[in-house]
Enzyme design. Structure first.
Site, PDB file in Angstrom:
ATOM      1  CE  LYS A  13      -1.793  -1.240   3.941  1.00 57.10           C
ATOM      2  NZ  LYS A  13      -1.212  -2.474   4.260  1.00 57.10           N
ATOM      3  NE  ARG A  88      -4.751  -1.245   9.961  1.00 54.78           N
ATOM      4  CZ  ARG A  88      -3.644  -0.685   9.128  1.00 54.78           C
ATOM      5  NH1 ARG A  88      -3.656   0.587   8.613  1.00 54.78           N
ATOM      6  NH2 ARG A  88      -2.847  -1.649   9.113  1.00 54.78           N
ATOM      7  NE  ARG A 127       7.594  -2.402   6.371  1.00 55.40           N
ATOM      8  CZ  ARG A 127       6.317  -2.190   6.679  1.00 55.40           C
ATOM      9  NH1 ARG A 127       5.660  -1.589   5.531  1.00 55.40           N
ATOM     10  NH2 ARG A 127       5.951  -2.671   7.611  1.00 55.40           N
ATOM     11  NE  ARG A 161       5.785   0.052  10.477  1.00 52.17           N
ATOM     12  CZ  ARG A 161       4.672  -0.175   9.639  1.00 52.17           C
ATOM     13  NH1 ARG A 161       4.575   0.187   8.340  1.00 52.17           N
ATOM     14  NH2 ARG A 161       3.707  -0.843   9.931  1.00 52.17           N
ATOM     15  NE  ARG A 172       1.962  -4.576  11.106  1.00 52.37           N
ATOM     16  CZ  ARG A 172       2.883  -4.515  10.539  1.00 52.37           C
ATOM     17  NH1 ARG A 172       4.106  -4.852  11.024  1.00 52.37           N
ATOM     18  NH2 ARG A 172       3.356  -4.005   9.268  1.00 52.37           N
TER      19      ARG A 172
HETATM   20  P1  AP5 Z   1       5.051  -1.820   1.941  1.00 49.26           P
HETATM   21  O1  AP5 Z   1       4.544  -0.840   0.780  1.00 49.26           O
HETATM   22  O2  AP5 Z   1       5.619  -0.867   2.769  1.00 49.26           O
HETATM   23  O3  AP5 Z   1       3.775  -2.170   2.378  1.00 49.26           O
HETATM   24  P2  AP5 Z   1       2.200  -1.829   3.304  1.00 49.26           P
HETATM   25  O4  AP5 Z   1       0.913  -2.398   2.626  1.00 49.26           O
HETATM   26  O5  AP5 Z   1       2.317  -0.099   3.282  1.00 49.26           O
HETATM   27  O6  AP5 Z   1       2.357  -2.519   4.645  1.00 49.26           O
HETATM   28  P3  AP5 Z   1       2.558  -1.984   6.035  1.00 49.26           P
HETATM   29  O7  AP5 Z   1       3.144  -2.738   6.905  1.00 49.26           O
HETATM   30  O8  AP5 Z   1       2.757  -0.446   6.123  1.00 49.26           O
HETATM   31  O9  AP5 Z   1       0.878  -2.082   6.304  1.00 49.26           O
HETATM   32  P4  AP5 Z   1       0.229  -2.057   7.666  1.00 49.26           P
HETATM   33  O10 AP5 Z   1      -1.052  -1.855   7.265  1.00 49.26           O
HETATM   34  O11 AP5 Z   1       0.362  -3.285   8.569  1.00 49.26           O
HETATM   35  O12 AP5 Z   1       0.938  -0.819   8.447  1.00 49.26           O
HETATM   36  P5  AP5 Z   1       0.398   0.414   8.744  1.00 49.26           P
HETATM   37  O13 AP5 Z   1       1.432   1.573   8.940  1.00 49.26           O
HETATM   38  O14 AP5 Z   1      -0.840   1.212   7.903  1.00 49.26           O
HETATM   39  O15 AP5 Z   1       5.595  -2.709   1.351  1.00 49.26           O
HETATM   40  C1  AP5 Z   1       6.294  -3.771   2.195  1.00 49.26           C
HETATM   41  C2  AP5 Z   1       7.718  -4.121   1.901  1.00 49.26           C
HETATM   42  O16 AP5 Z   1       7.706  -5.072   0.803  1.00 49.26           O
HETATM   43  C3  AP5 Z   1       8.504  -2.970   1.419  1.00 49.26           C
HETATM   44  O17 AP5 Z   1      10.072  -3.103   2.178  1.00 49.26           O
HETATM   45  C4  AP5 Z   1       8.468  -2.879   0.018  1.00 49.26           C
HETATM   46  O18 AP5 Z   1       9.838  -2.333  -0.590  1.00 49.26           O
HETATM   47  C5  AP5 Z   1       8.105  -4.541  -0.430  1.00 49.26           C
HETATM   48  N1  AP5 Z   1       7.379  -4.426  -1.373  1.00 49.26           N
HETATM   49  C6  AP5 Z   1       6.226  -3.724  -1.933  1.00 49.26           C
HETATM   50  N2  AP5 Z   1       5.786  -4.112  -2.779  1.00 49.26           N
HETATM   51  C7  AP5 Z   1       6.414  -5.169  -3.491  1.00 49.26           C
HETATM   52  C8  AP5 Z   1       6.434  -5.993  -4.520  1.00 49.26           C
HETATM   53  N3  AP5 Z   1       5.490  -5.853  -5.521  1.00 49.26           N
HETATM   54  N4  AP5 Z   1       7.198  -7.146  -4.616  1.00 49.26           N
HETATM   55  C9  AP5 Z   1       8.111  -7.105  -3.725  1.00 49.26           C
HETATM   56  N5  AP5 Z   1       8.204  -6.322  -2.707  1.00 49.26           N
HETATM   57  C10 AP5 Z   1       7.382  -5.391  -2.557  1.00 49.26           C
HETATM   58  O19 AP5 Z   1      -0.106   0.410  10.224  1.00 49.26           O
HETATM   59  C11 AP5 Z   1       0.578   0.106  11.324  1.00 49.26           C
HETATM   60  C12 AP5 Z   1      -0.339   0.233  12.557  1.00 49.26           C
HETATM   61  O20 AP5 Z   1      -0.839   1.576  12.662  1.00 49.26           O
HETATM   62  C13 AP5 Z   1      -1.208  -0.771  12.599  1.00 49.26           C
HETATM   63  O21 AP5 Z   1      -0.961  -2.096  13.070  1.00 49.26           O
HETATM   64  C14 AP5 Z   1      -2.388   0.057  13.724  1.00 49.26           C
HETATM   65  O22 AP5 Z   1      -1.730  -0.416  15.000  1.00 49.26           O
HETATM   66  C15 AP5 Z   1      -2.119   1.364  13.448  1.00 49.26           C
HETATM   67  N6  AP5 Z   1      -2.990   1.930  12.225  1.00 49.26           N
HETATM   68  C16 AP5 Z   1      -2.678   2.341  11.389  1.00 49.26           C
HETATM   69  N7  AP5 Z   1      -3.894   2.791  10.389  1.00 49.26           N
HETATM   70  C17 AP5 Z   1      -4.866   2.457  11.166  1.00 49.26           C
HETATM   71  C18 AP5 Z   1      -6.234   2.386  11.310  1.00 49.26           C
HETATM   72  N8  AP5 Z   1      -6.900   3.156  10.106  1.00 49.26           N
HETATM   73  N9  AP5 Z   1      -6.929   2.058  12.215  1.00 49.26           N
HETATM   74  C19 AP5 Z   1      -6.513   1.668  13.402  1.00 49.26           C
HETATM   75  N10 AP5 Z   1      -5.040   1.293  13.734  1.00 49.26           N
HETATM   76  C20 AP5 Z   1      -4.276   1.704  12.549  1.00 49.26           C
HETATM   77 MG    MG Z   2       2.515   0.922   4.766  1.00 53.59          MG
END
Ligand code: AP5
Ligand code: MG
Length: 216
Positions: A13, A88, A127, A161, A172
């Site tokens: 994402k 979410r 990552r 992270r 997660r």
């Molecule tokens: P990346 O693009 O970083 O993936 P992502 O989908 O953004 O993954 P996240 O881990 O950020 O998602 P998340 O939903 O767990 O975390 P968030 O910060 O939203 O890609 C991952 C890796 O793969 C990278 O190294 C990239 O280079 C590689 N990659 C990407 N595409 C690729 C491909 N096609 N091929 C190969 N490699 C690839 O949330 C974190 C925490 O915040 C949550 O757990 C929660 O506690 C809180 N939170 C955030 N939003 C909310 C909400 N709306 N409600 C409640 N709590 C929330």
């Molecule tokens: Mg992300």
């Protein structure tokens, strides 16, 4: 244009949202990034969110919807917003509809990144990002061109992270399956969902998303 990128942790994402921001001038609205900034700054929101995030659980709907509402009022969202990691839960999906409607805006697409969860643990645990400008990298899939130097800003400082360890990633993912995946049928019923192959390489995923946004 306002779009949601939906998919489990590590689906790509953030990677695709920052590309769209660079290529189309849309604004990436990542609740995860905003919460991490609040944790770093030690704001009341950050203090409340830290333990929840470290455990891989979801922060409350009110907190995240509040920060998204404030963010939507910033001028850089005029060309469009990319919701990354929001909504979410079903409650957040409802709140987002209200936040957009209050501003005379609407959702155009919900793009689901379809991925194989088993491969995601490797993506997440590999990552890292530039500590200075936030550019994302991966131990195996996207190393800096010059080892130890950020391609974009030249910094030598990188970070990982705290929630990117295998145990927290499993929590997660369970949260995603239990609370986030069930919102897809709600958007499906409105004809908004489009799917892309999130297991393809990053350029191919980007091309598939571009084709949807360009109506091809
Ligand atoms: P990346 O693009 O970083 O993936 P992502 O989908 O953004 O993954 P996240 O881990 O950020 O998602 P998340 O939903 O767990 O975390 P968030 O910060 O939203 O890609 C991952 C890796 O793969 C990278 O190294 C990239 O280079 C590689 N990659 C990407 N595409 C690729 C491909 N096609 N091929 C190969 N490699 C690839 O949330 C974190 C925490 O915040 C949550 O757990 C929660 O506690 C809180 N939170 C955030 N939003 C909310 C909400 N709306 N409600 C409640 N709590 C929330
Ligand atoms: Mg992300």
């Amino acid at each position: 244009m306002n779009i949601i990128l939906l998919g489990p942790p590590g689906a790509g994402k953030g990677t695709q949202a920052s590309r769209l921001e660079a290529e189309r001038g849309m604004a990436q609205l990542s609740t995860g990034d905003m919460l991490r900034a609040a944790v770093k700054a030690g704001t009341p929101t950050g203090i409340k969110a830290k333990a929840v995030m470290d455990a891989g659980e979801l922060v409350s709907d009110d907190i995240v919807s509040g920060i998204i509402g404030e963010r939507l009022d910033m001028a850089d969202t005029a060309k469009g917003a990319i919701f990354d990691g929001y909504p979410r839960t079903a409650a957040q999906a409802e709140l987002l509809d209200a936040l957009l409607a209050e501003r005379g805006r609407k959702l155009d697409y919900v793009i689901e990144l379809v991925v194989d969860e088993d491969a995601l643990v490797e993506r997440i645990t590999g990552r890292f990002t530039c500590a200075n400008c936030g550019t994302g990298y991966h131990d195996k899939f996207k190393l800096p061109k010059v080892e130890g130097t950020c391609d974009v800003c030249g910094s030598h400082d990188f970070k990982r992270r705290p929630d990117d360890n295998e145990e927290t990633v499993r929590t997660r993912m369970a949260e995603y399956r239990a609370k986030t995946a069930p919102i897809l049928p709600l958007y499906e019923a409105r004809g908004l969902v489009r799917r892309v192959d999130g297991m393809a390489d990053m350029d191919e995923v980007g091309a598939q998303i571009a084709a949807i946004l360009d109506g091809q």
